[in-house]
Enzyme design. Structure first.
Site: not given
Ligand code: AQP
Length: 348
Positions: A130, A212, A215
């Site tokens: 990040k 990965k 969002k």
């Molecule tokens: N691509 C993924 N595959 C499997 N698991 C995933 N998770 C997120 N993306 C994937 C799991 O979803 C839960 C909630 O995640 P989050 O939205 O709080 O945070 P994150 O992992 O940071 O998701 P993003 O989409 O990547 O958000 P941003 O872009 O804002 O950083 C967690 O249990 C995560 O493991």
């Protein structure tokens, strides 16, 4: 490093089914939940809800480690809550709450910051990732995010933390912090285990299958959101990046695009990779893309419709938040009070 093995995960799983154990997990309101967060985490949250005592949190305090538009952040929290309920997480059976509504998270996070080492935080993959994406805003919150996450978890003394594979490192650090604290003050924190699904733990971006699905990266067309319209979902699948071969075969290293589509189709259809390889024998990638797209559309249709209905009912969503904050605070404050006593703070 307090390594987590499959053995410890299985042990926690089998213990968990025998009595009502506790689960905690969180999701950031940085956007609408994705196919990745659904397959990696949310579908497990819903599936585990009847067997466990569950705390599920919308982690707004984590979201501001990256700059957010305030009105959007507010809207997304309501939307995220509606999606969670529509995913089958019943607010009458689970504690659904917003992180900042329970001040104990910030209070314990400060304490844990003082028991977390600079070197440990520097090694976190998410921080490196990040901070490279937000080079103009590498703030202290982004750096100490895992200490807040440790507080989120340890406050509720959960047995399991259902997360995607990307969060395993943070749960391991939570355990390290808990072990360090317990080593000084006695048995204050319970050591949680991550609950990572065998398939779907890391869903990759459809356009960049080596990254990965996230969002915050919705602009390249490789991310599918739960609330996307069916035609948009199908378009994303039809454009998914594959490879120059033609055989549908699981090989995550050499065929990341096809393997990702197989993973998605497998979780949605319940078929294993062997059955999928057979199903697509002699058929091209186009058919796999269409079937996977259709499976996701059908999976999300009822969730999208119910979430859209709930989003229109703000009074209900606010009542859920209020109730969740009350229940979560009750548990969290008990742990915080114990911690404060142990470290020598005076409670009035
Ligand atoms: N691509 C993924 N595959 C499997 N698991 C995933 N998770 C997120 N993306 C994937 C799991 O979803 C839960 C909630 O995640 P989050 O939205 O709080 O945070 P994150 O992992 O940071 O998701 P993003 O989409 O990547 O958000 P941003 O872009 O804002 O950083 C967690 O249990 C995560 O493991």
């Amino acid at each position: 490093m307090n390594k987590i093995t499959n053995e410890t995960i299985n042990k926690a799983e089998s213990e968990a089914v025998s009595g009502k154990k506790t689960i905690l997990s969180g999701i950031q309101p940085t956007g609408v939940a994705t196919l990745g967060s659904y397959l990696g985490a949310l579908r497990n949250w819903a599936a585990l809800a009847d067997t466990y005592s569950c705390y599920y949190s919308i982690v707004d305090m984590h979201a501001i480690t990256v700059r957010q538009v305030p009105a959007e952040l507010r809207r997304l929290q309501y939307e995220q809550l509606a999606v969670l309920i529509a995913c089958g997480i019943d607010p009458d059976k689970n504690v659904l709450f917003v992180q900042s509504h329970v001040p104990a998270h910030a209070q314990l996070a400060w304490v844990l910051n003082c028991y977390t080492m600079f070197g440990e935080l520097s090694r976190m993959t998410q921080f490196k990732d990040k901070s490279s994406k937000n080079a103009d805003n590498i703030n202290a919150g982004l750096f100490s995010y895992p200490a807040l996450q440790a507080a989120d978890i340890l406050l509720y003394r959960p047995d399991l933390v259902p997360v995607g594979a990307d969060q395993k490192q943070h749960v391991e650090l939570t355990r390290d912090i808990a072990v360090r604290f317990n080593g000084i003050y006695g048995d204050v924190f319970k050591l949680p285990e991550p609950y990572i699904p065998k398939v779907g733990a890391k869903i990759m971006d459809l356009q960049k299958p080596t990254s990965k699905m996230s969002k915050s990266e919705i602009d390249n067309g490789g991310c599918v959101l739960i609330m996307d319209k069916p035609e948009d979902i199908m378009r994303s699948f039809k454009r998914a990046v594959t490879d120059s071969e033609t055989s549908v075969r699981y090989d995550a290293k050499n065929k990341p695009g096809v393997s990702n589509l197989m993973q998605i189709y497998s979780v949605c259809s319940g078929k294993d990779f062997g059955a999928i390889e057979k199903e697509f024998e002699g058929k091209g990638y186009g058919e796999l893309k269409t079937r996977a797209g259709e499976a996701v559309i059908e999976l999300f249709r009822p969730i999208r419709e119910e979430a859209a209905r709930l989003i229109g009912d703000r009074a209900y969503l606010q009542a859920v938040m209020k109730d969740g904050a009350k229940k979560a605070s009750f548990t969290a404050n008990k742990t915080l009070s114990k911690v404060y006593k142990k470290i020598g703070f005076i409670e009035l």
